[in-house]
Design a protein around this motif. Structure first.
Motif, PDB file in Angstrom:
ATOM      1  N   HIS A  53       0.991  -1.054  -0.044  1.00  0.00           N
ATOM      2  CA  HIS A  53      -0.005  -0.044   0.113  1.00  0.00           C
ATOM      3  C   HIS A  53       0.850   1.201  -0.171  1.00  0.00           C
ATOM      4  CE1 HIS A  53      -3.467   2.528   1.997  1.00  0.00           C
ATOM      5  NE2 HIS A  53      -2.937   2.942   1.214  1.00  0.00           N
ATOM      6  N   LEU A  54       0.885   1.870  -1.220  1.00  0.00           N
ATOM      7  CA  LEU A  54       1.820   3.114  -1.314  1.00  0.00           C
ATOM      8  C   LEU A  54       0.841   4.404  -1.258  1.00  0.00           C
ATOM      9  CD1 LEU A  54       4.180   1.630  -4.042  1.00  0.00           C
ATOM     10  CD2 LEU A  54       4.505   1.807  -1.755  1.00  0.00           C
ATOM     11  N   ARG A  55       1.404   5.424  -0.773  1.00  0.00           N
ATOM     12  CA  ARG A  55       0.841   6.839  -0.683  1.00  0.00           C
ATOM     13  C   ARG A  55       2.111   7.879  -1.278  1.00  0.00           C
ATOM     14  NH1 ARG A  55      -2.155   7.799   4.436  1.00  0.00           N
ATOM     15  NH2 ARG A  55      -3.546   6.407   3.322  1.00  0.00           N
ATOM     16  N   GLY A  56       2.104   7.991  -2.776  1.00  0.00           N
ATOM     17  CA  GLY A  56       3.090   8.794  -3.270  1.00  0.00           C
ATOM     18  C   GLY A  56       4.339   7.586  -3.132  1.00  0.00           C
ATOM     19  N   GLU A  57       5.437   8.050  -2.695  1.00  0.00           N
ATOM     20  CA  GLU A  57       6.633   7.200  -2.463  1.00  0.00           C
ATOM     21  C   GLU A  57       6.861   6.714  -1.083  1.00  0.00           C
ATOM     22  OE1 GLU A  57      10.105   9.695  -3.523  1.00  0.00           O
ATOM     23  OE2 GLU A  57       9.344  10.035  -5.506  1.00  0.00           O
ATOM     24  N   GLN A  58       5.836   7.072  -0.269  1.00  0.00           N
ATOM     25  CA  GLN A  58       5.672   6.446   0.976  1.00  0.00           C
ATOM     26  C   GLN A  58       5.144   5.124   1.049  1.00  0.00           C
ATOM     27  OE1 GLN A  58       3.973   8.925   3.830  1.00  0.00           O
ATOM     28  NE2 GLN A  58       4.475   7.561   5.741  1.00  0.00           N
ATOM     29  N   LEU A  59       5.754   4.148   1.536  1.00  0.00           N
ATOM     30  CA  LEU A  59       5.045   2.894   1.817  1.00  0.00           C
ATOM     31  C   LEU A  59       4.371   3.034   3.156  1.00  0.00           C
ATOM     32  CD1 LEU A  59       4.741  -0.116   1.382  1.00  0.00           C
ATOM     33  CD2 LEU A  59       6.724  -0.575   2.788  1.00  0.00           C
ATOM     34  N   VAL A  60       2.982   2.766   2.995  1.00  0.00           N
ATOM     35  CA  VAL A  60       2.180   2.835   4.032  1.00  0.00           C
ATOM     36  C   VAL A  60       2.144   1.424   4.746  1.00  0.00           C
ATOM     37  CG1 VAL A  60      -0.447   3.250   4.752  1.00  0.00           C
ATOM     38  CG2 VAL A  60       0.487   4.230   2.848  1.00  0.00           C
ATOM     39  N   GLU A  61       2.104   0.385   3.973  1.00  0.00           N
ATOM     40  CA  GLU A  61       1.950  -0.886   4.996  1.00  0.00           C
ATOM     41  C   GLU A  61       2.318  -1.927   3.807  1.00  0.00           C
ATOM     42  OE1 GLU A  61      -1.709  -2.122   6.707  1.00  0.00           O
ATOM     43  OE2 GLU A  61      -2.880  -1.207   5.114  1.00  0.00           O
ATOM     44  N   ASN A  62       2.774  -3.066   4.263  1.00  0.00           N
ATOM     45  CA  ASN A  62       2.767  -4.335   3.597  1.00  0.00           C
ATOM     46  C   ASN A  62       1.596  -5.431   3.881  1.00  0.00           C
ATOM     47  OD1 ASN A  62       5.175  -3.957   1.996  1.00  0.00           O
ATOM     48  ND2 ASN A  62       6.482  -4.298   3.635  1.00  0.00           N
ATOM     49  N   ILE A  63       0.990  -5.946   2.904  1.00  0.00           N
ATOM     50  CA  ILE A  63      -0.358  -6.726   3.465  1.00  0.00           C
ATOM     51  C   ILE A  63      -0.104  -8.167   2.801  1.00  0.00           C
ATOM     52  CG2 ILE A  63      -2.805  -6.984   3.012  1.00  0.00           C
ATOM     53  CD1 ILE A  63      -2.597  -3.903   2.082  1.00  0.00           C
ATOM     54  N   ASP A  64      -0.502  -9.084   3.880  1.00  0.00           N
ATOM     55  CA  ASP A  64       0.094 -10.402   3.422  1.00  0.00           C
ATOM     56  C   ASP A  64      -1.586 -11.015   3.702  1.00  0.00           C
ATOM     57  OD1 ASP A  64       0.117 -13.199   3.295  1.00  0.00           O
ATOM     58  OD2 ASP A  64       1.426 -13.359   5.289  1.00  0.00           O
ATOM     59  N   LEU A  65      -1.954 -11.407   2.505  1.00  0.00           N
ATOM     60  CA  LEU A  65      -3.569 -11.818   2.485  1.00  0.00           C
ATOM     61  C   LEU A  65      -3.680 -13.157   3.073  1.00  0.00           C
ATOM     62  CD1 LEU A  65      -4.728 -10.619  -1.236  1.00  0.00           C
ATOM     63  CD2 LEU A  65      -5.213  -9.469   1.116  1.00  0.00           C
TER      64      LEU A  65
END
Length: 1011
Positions: free
Chosen positions: A441-453
């Motif tokens: 999950h990216l907001r611009g160049e910033q990584l918001v979070e990594n998601i493991d389904l």
């Protein structure tokens, strides 16, 4: 489809119809050929046994008949069968099913339930032995059964109904088969124990669909791993195109209660223990699909659940006070107290709303709790004692970009509450190269979070991460390492690994854990040595089988990308079991314990069916090679405790019925109601056999009956003995010594009273007698006596033309006529033509002969035989009474005394075939001249005269110097016949057709008597 594994008992023997091609193709021995031909007698009765058993129905039972039931028993069984049919017809709505299992499905059920095959073969062999065909159950091979199931549609239908009635298949399963055309049609698939379509626990519609096949891929190569991912996306796209989505809950899983999937090798003996041991645990051949790929298949969810958004999307879930308000949200402001009002305001693109009397208020970026506080403060300045609550009635939409390895990358307007899983729904899910464990999950160049389904798919954990804002990006990373987990796990599939999670126990945990049938000592890994070769790795577990040590080894084992992990199941049979079969109440497996003896299994006669054979047997599989040996024992001695035997594992205790072991029989024939062959029960006497046959008929002679007995002398030859039994007193019980015990093979014959068939016999007298009618007569009474009782002849009678018709004569005449017709029809061309006839003339002559033959045959077939017996009687009965002319009468005789005809009949090849007035003293030549003479086609040499009494005068009737037929003086009612000239110079053919013309003319004189 659920398959029951409960014990099975055949209700009725099954008929199998093998073809001769099958018998020759299998190169069977003589006994096998006998089995193949004898299996013809057994299929039809199966459908009668397939009655549904309800919850409140009486217990389902197996009917075992004696070796050859008598008519009395047969009548009872027939009535029961008829009742069964009536019940079945009256409840057709309950029992009728729309589909039939395919041969693969039926064979799969037989392979998963060896009790079915063992019992089926035994029933077939018993039935054939009862019919006199010597066959052993071991001679009927599995292939013979399976080939008939594959080729005989009626047999499959009967077996389907039977399996449904016994609970192996449900009616819902059959209805689903009927509604899916690709179920039950794949007859050419593997028959080696693998799951058939519709029988593996998978939904029939899903099992046969293209999407299920696309979702399955084999991890045999990296290309196939990539194809697996592409297949998952094709499944998702196919789901978008279809409104009929497959129901979940029937995916193939491994349960501890599922019957083991095995390959069954043909057993040398028809023993359940042998069939259990002759099994192999197959390799995993079913393709696995990628775990999580079916999440994006089901599209029958609401737009809100998928994350779709819009101004018309209502909000039906409450929001917390920390919800951040943004442009596009719709707020509902409720006011009460000093005033009551409810207003809706949409936050505009500048983040403001316009309040009544209070002006604009900037709320964008504030939490719902903070926004409610600001609105409350602003409104209290305008309204006294007002109270305010604020709720979000409609959510704003945010534009999120889903990129990377997804099916449909691009921008999507989703709800502000949508999750990454919702965004993936809209984008169609990951592609073949897309990961389910590395979603960013990216907001611009910033990584918001990594998601493991996997956290959500496996554990239901929904992470409380940052919410989407407009312009956010969801990046699907390339797929990571994958392993395939198959075998004795609860959820076999292809799983993706995360860095740091590369141990075997974690992969098994992802697969749902091990089943109770997993063998920790048999774990193999098919591994790819990168850029080099493939290799097989066997997990080295403890030699003692300690579970804790094995689990520690599994936890420490490192797995790699591309590994195919297979956890083999434990042995598919119990190693501590014995088997009970035959003439017992509860056949099947029994648990074995150390020191177990035969009396622990056979407690009393209540464990056996009626009349067991006194000799039982134990078939023992002797270690180490487990070859079969038979040990006989005395059943009564075991039951009373005088004898006992130690048991071993895999022992089969077989008890036969008294009528199966030796099948003693006795036969009664003659004058009883139900003559037949009956089983010989213990102590049966001749009187009891008569009662079993329904008792005497009215014509039975009760004084004496013949009893034929047979014995074996010195074990080398059969001897016979005939004795006389006073059967009447024996049955009545007035003389006990008259009754005799019966032995196997005895034949009791009840004779008929002398002259019984003569009771009610009569003859019929017609025509010119004083009292015509039907007259009874005594045995030996002659024609003259009956005529006197009929009043004698009338004045108008013509006794010389009397016609006596007798049934026996008609039968002989019919046989003679049929033989004559057969000779004419089968005679060859050479028999019709003269040897000196030229080849050029033979064709035309044969056509003429054929035309003449057709004409003669048509006349011969159209005139039925008369059955006339020639009698020479006169009007004076006293002259010929009690002489050779005075014949004895027989039942059914018909005597017709005609009137004096007064004419002579001329027929055949004459110019004027007619009846001429009788002229006394005139010859046949005179009558022939007055009929115009013979025609050109007449055979003048073979003219013959038929007298009024039926006698014939022909050219060869008298001696050598007798006058010709034409010089014969004729009497009233005589007939002159001029036959047709026979075409063809063969003497055999001439005589044949002349005899045919004479036979067809005999009926004329019988017709003259009725004129």
């Amino acid at each position: 489809m659920l398959i029951s594994s409960r014990p099975f008992r055949i209700l009725k023997p099954i008929r199998i119809i093998p073809s001769l091609e099958t018998a020759s193709r299998c190169r069977m021995s003589r006994s096998h050929a006998v089995a193949a031909s004898g299996l013809l007698a057994i299929t039809a009765m199966l459908g009668q046994s397939s009655r549904a058993q309800g919850v409140f129905s009486p217990p389902q039972t197996t009917t075992q008949s004696p070796s050859t039931p008598g008519p009395g028993l047969g009548a009872t069984e027939q009535s029961q069968s008829d009742g069964s049919q009536d019940d079945k017809s009256s409840s057709s709505s309950t029992l009728a099913v729309p589909a039939t299992l395919s041969s693969n499905q039926i064979i799969h059920i037989l392979q998963q339930n060896p009790d079915l095959v063992v019992e089926l073969k035994s029933q077939v062999a018993d039935h054939l032995q009862q019919q006199g065909t010597p066959i052993d159950a071991n001679d009927i091979s599995d292939q013979m059964l399976y080939s008939q199931i594959a080729t005989n549609g009626d047999l499959r239908a009967n077996i389907t109904m039977f399996l449904r009635a016994r609970g192996y298949v449900s009616q819902d399963d059959l209805q689903s088969l009927g509604s899916n055309s690709n179920i039950g049609t794949a007859e050419g698939s593997d028959l080696t124990g693998q799951e058939s379509t519709g029988l593996s626990g998978q939904s029939p519609a899903l099992a046969g669909s293209d999407t299920a096949r696309l979702a399955a891929a084999d991890l045999s190569s990296p290309d196939q791993i990539e194809a697996s991912g592409r297949a998952a996306q094709l499944v998702g796209s196919a789901a978008n195109q279809s409104s009929n989505e497959p129901m979940r809950g029937r995916e193939p899983v491994n349960g501890s209660t599922d019957p083991p999937k095995v390959l069954r090798q043909p057993a040398p003996y028809n023993l359940q223990s042998m069939r259990d041991l002759y099994t192999q645990i197959p390799e995993q051949t079913l393709p696995l699909k990628r775990f999580g790929s079916d999440v994006f298949v089901n599209r029958n969810v609401s737009a809100m659940a998928r994350g779709g958004a819009g101004r018309d999307t209502p909000l039906d879930v409450p929001l917390g006070p920390d919800y951040v308000i943004g442009a596009g949200d719709t707020l509902t402001i409720n006011m009460w107290g000093g005033m009551t009002q409810s207003v809706n305001r949409v936050i505009d693109r500048d983040g403001r709303i316009l309040l009544p009397e209070a002006g604009s208020l900037d709320l964008a970026g504030l939490s719902l709790d903070r926004a409610e506080s600001l609105i409350d403060s602003a409104l209290k300045k305008q309204y006294r004692d007002v109270k305010v609550t604020v709720t979000v009635s409609r959510l704003r939409s945010v534009r999120v970009y889903v990129v990377g390895d997804v099916q449909r990358p691009g921008g999507y307007d989703i709800s502000s509450l949508a999750t990454p899983l919702s965004a993936l729904y809209l984008a169609g899910g990951p592609t073949a190269a897309g990961s389910l464990r590395m979603v960013r999950h990216l907001r611009g160049e910033q990584l918001v979070e990594n998601i493991d389904l996997y956290d959500f798919l496996l554990h239901g954990v929904r992470a409380k991460g940052a919410r989407f804002e407009s312009g956010d990006t969801l990046l699907i990373s390339p797929i990571g390492p994958q392993v395939a987990v198959a075998g004795a796990v609860k959820r076999p599939a292809i799983y993706e690994l995360k860095p740091g999670e590369s141990t075997l126990d974690l992969a098994i945990s992802d697969a749902g854990g091990l089943t109770a049938a997993a063998s920790l000592g048999n774990i193999t890994i098919e591994r790819i040595d990168i850029n080099r070769q493939r290799e097989t790795v066997t997990l080295k577990t403890s030699a003692t089988g300690a579970a804790d040590a094995d689990r520690a080894t599994i936890a420490a084992f490192q797995i790699r990308d591309g590994d195919r992990i297979r956890i083999a199941p434990i042995l598919p049979y119990s190693q501590r079991a014995i088997y009970l079969e035959g003439h017992v109440v509860r056949p099947g497996r029994r648990s074995y314990s150390d020191g177990m003896r035969l009396s622990d299994v056979l407690h009393s006669y209540q464990d056996l069916l009626p009349e067991p054979s006194p000799v039982g047997e134990i078939i023992r599989l002797v270690p180490p090679d487990l070859h079969a040996e038979t040990i006989n024992f005395n059943v009564p001695n075991v039951l009373i405790g005088n004898s006992n035997l130690d048991l071993q594992t895999f022992d089969t205790i077989r008890i036969l019925g008294r009528y199966q072991a030796d099948a003693p029989k006795v036969t009664i024939q003659g004058e009883v109601l139900r003559p037949s062959t009956y089983p010989l029960s213990d102590g049966m006497t001749a009187a009891q056999l008569v009662r079993m046959a329904g008792g005497f008929k009215r014509d039975a002679m009760l004084d004496e009956a013949d009893l034929t007995s047979y014995g074996v002398a010195n074990g080398t030859r059969v001897t016979g003995n005939l004795v006389t039994v006073h059967i009447g007193t024996a049955v009545a019980g007035t003389e006990p010594k008259a009754d005799v015990l019966l032995k196997p093979g005895d034949i009791l014959t009840i004779h008929q009273i002398t002259g019984w068939n003569e009771i009610g016999q009569s003859v019929q007298i017609e025509g010119q007698v004083a009292y015509p009618g039907t007259y009874g007569f005594r045995e030996g009474e002659r024609l003259s006596s009956v005529l006197r009782r009929a009043g004698g002849f009338r004045e108008t009678a013509y006794p010389a033309g009397a016609v006596l018709v007798r049934d026996q004569v008609r039968e002989l005449e019919q046989k003679s006529r049929e033989e004559l017709i057969r000779q004419i029809e089968t005679s060859s061309a050479s028999a019709r033509l003269s040897p000196n006839l030229g080849a050029g003339d033979s064709g035309a002559t044969l056509k003429l002969i054929q035309a003449q033959q057709d004409q003669v045959l048509a006349r011969l077939k159209s005139e039925p035989p008369t059955g006339r017996l020639v009698v020479h009687i006169s009007s004076d009965i006293d002259i010929w009474a009690n002489t050779s002319i005075d014949i004895e009468m027989r039942r059914g005789d018909v005597l017709t005394i005609p009137k004096r005809p007064g004419f002579v009949l001329i027929t055949g090849q004459v110019y004027n075939a007619t009846a001429l007035t009788f002229a006394p003293g005139k010859t046949a030549s005179w009558y022939l001249q007055h009929a115009g003479g013979t025609s050109d086609t007449a055979n003048r040499r073979e003219i013959f005269v038929i007298r009024a009494n039926g006698s014939v005068i022909g050219r060869h009737s008298g001696g050598l110097f007798d006058p010709s037929v034409l010089s014969t003086k004729l009497g009233p009612g005589d007939v002159v016949v001029v036959p047709q000239k026979v075409i063809g110079a063969s003497l055999f053919w001439k005589n044949l057709l002349t005899a045919a013309q004479l036979a067809s003319s005999i009926a004329i004189t019988a017709a003259v008597a009725n004129i």
